[in-house]
Design an enzyme around this catalytic site. Structure first.
Site, PDB file in Angstrom:
ATOM      1  N   SER A 152       0.834  -1.209   0.000  1.00  0.00           N
ATOM      2  CA  SER A 152       0.000   0.000   0.000  1.00  0.00           C
ATOM      3  C   SER A 152       0.864   1.253   0.000  1.00  0.00           C
ATOM      4  O   SER A 152       1.982   1.250   0.531  1.00  0.00           O
ATOM      5  CB  SER A 152      -0.896   0.019   1.243  1.00  0.00           C
ATOM      6  OG  SER A 152      -1.579   1.251   1.376  1.00  0.00           O
ATOM      7  N   TYR A 165      -0.942  -0.366   9.932  1.00  0.00           N
ATOM      8  CA  TYR A 165      -1.173  -0.768   8.541  1.00  0.00           C
ATOM      9  C   TYR A 165       0.053  -0.450   7.667  1.00  0.00           C
ATOM     10  O   TYR A 165       0.496  -1.272   6.873  1.00  0.00           O
ATOM     11  CB  TYR A 165      -2.406  -0.029   8.036  1.00  0.00           C
ATOM     12  CG  TYR A 165      -2.868  -0.371   6.655  1.00  0.00           C
ATOM     13  CD1 TYR A 165      -3.557  -1.547   6.398  1.00  0.00           C
ATOM     14  CD2 TYR A 165      -2.661   0.522   5.603  1.00  0.00           C
ATOM     15  CE1 TYR A 165      -4.022  -1.838   5.120  1.00  0.00           C
ATOM     16  CE2 TYR A 165      -3.125   0.244   4.328  1.00  0.00           C
ATOM     17  CZ  TYR A 165      -3.802  -0.938   4.083  1.00  0.00           C
ATOM     18  OH  TYR A 165      -4.261  -1.214   2.820  1.00  0.00           O
ATOM     19  N   LYS A 169       2.392  -3.078   5.604  1.00  0.00           N
ATOM     20  CA  LYS A 169       2.442  -3.003   4.144  1.00  0.00           C
ATOM     21  C   LYS A 169       3.865  -2.748   3.633  1.00  0.00           C
ATOM     22  O   LYS A 169       4.250  -3.253   2.569  1.00  0.00           O
ATOM     23  CB  LYS A 169       1.490  -1.913   3.647  1.00  0.00           C
ATOM     24  CG  LYS A 169       0.020  -2.247   3.838  1.00  0.00           C
ATOM     25  CD  LYS A 169      -0.351  -3.589   3.214  1.00  0.00           C
ATOM     26  CE  LYS A 169      -1.845  -3.821   3.175  1.00  0.00           C
ATOM     27  NZ  LYS A 169      -2.199  -5.138   2.595  1.00  0.00           N
TER      28      LYS A 169
END
Length: 304
Positions: A152, A165, A169
């Protein structure tokens, strides 16, 4: 060039909706037998139900495709081992793994609990490692495999309120980089997609126009290219809203500091030059960077 998955068996994690469902439907449409893995939890990873996975299987079968559902949790390695064992028992091989399962627990780092940090890393990073580890020996043995990580922009560029997150990622890019080398001699290619799409995790954050542009289906072409028979390896593609771009990690040429100039002050004085990416380098491996800086040092010594 037509990309077909006829006679291929693909596992897609987190395939009960959103991107995973879109991948699975197109893989099936192109001939693949698809294993729909989805724990069926909520956006934050709590709960669990096989209903979503079963619905996608029904969609595929209604169109004449072949698919089965699996409710295993990617954070439990034994679940991934069971998934692989069942797939092999039913279909005899595993050609493609798309690591797509994910959850969100967004908060600023100051307000985030260690439990929320760990939960997100466990699903995205450890979950991808678990699924990949479970298929790895199978792919090595058949001398063929295509593995896709889902990274991401939150990881490679950063995004406010997503430290858990983003860390997970970014870690997946590192995992891709290493497995690219370790899988090469066994015909295993490992890539990453960085999608921008409206899914269950992000859809309620967008207006109607953005939802239209960021339909999950717009990510599918890049993802399926990266798991096709003629796929490259160690490639990260950003995909969304009709745009596909390549993400690369580069370094500047740098500045060689003589022994008597290796001070923080010297770094400060040359920082503008150190930071310049006018002649950036995309390094092929960690040791290639070592070779380059040793060569710089040897050249400087030879000139002294």
């Amino acid at each position: 060039m037509s990309i077909s998955f006829k006679n291929r068996v693909a596992i897609v994690t987190g395939a009960g909706g959103g991107l995973g469902r879109a991948y699975a439907l197109e893989l099936a449409a192109r001939g693949a037998t698809v294993v729909i893995n989805d724990f069926g939890g909520s956006r934050d990873g709590r709960g669990g139900s096989s209903e979503a996975a079963e619905k996608v299987v029904a969609e595929i079968r209604e169109k004449g495709g072949q698919a089965i559902a699996d409710g295993g949790n990617v954070t439990r390695f034994e679940d991934m081992q069971a998934l692989v064992a069942r797939t092999l028992a039913e279909f005899g091989r595993i050609d493609v793994l798309i690591n797509n399962a994910g959850i969100l627990r967004d908060k600023t780092f100051a307000k985030m609990s260690t439990e929320d940090f760990r939960a997100v890393v466990d699903v995205h990073l450890i979950g991808s490692a678990n699924a990949t580890k479970a298929v790895w020996e199978v792919m090595r043995g058949q001398n063929y495999g295509r593995i896709l990580m889902t990274s991401s922009t939150s990881g490679v560029y950063g995004n406010f309120g997503q430290s858990n997150y983003g860390a997970a990622k970014a870690g997946l890019i590192g995992l891709m980089n290493v497995l690219h080398f370790e899988g090469a001699r066994y015909g295993i290619k490992v890539n990453a997609v960085l999608p921008t799409a409206a899914t269950r995790m992000t859809g309620d954050m967008m207006d109607e126009e953005m939802l239209h542009h960021l339909a999950p289906e717009n990510v599918v072409p890049a993802a399926l290219f990266l798991v096709g028979e003629e796929a490259p390896s160690r490639v990260a593609l950003l995909a969304g809203a009709g745009t596909v771009a390549r993400m690369a990690i580069v370094e500047s040429q740098g500045v060689y500091l003589p022994a008597d100039k290796r001070t923080p002050e010297a770094v400060a004085e040359t920082f503008t030059t150190i930071s310049s990416l006018d002649s950036s380098i995309e390094t092929e491996a960690g040791l290639a960077h070592v070779d380059r800086i040793i060569a710089n040092a040897r050249t400087a010594v030879a000139k002294a």
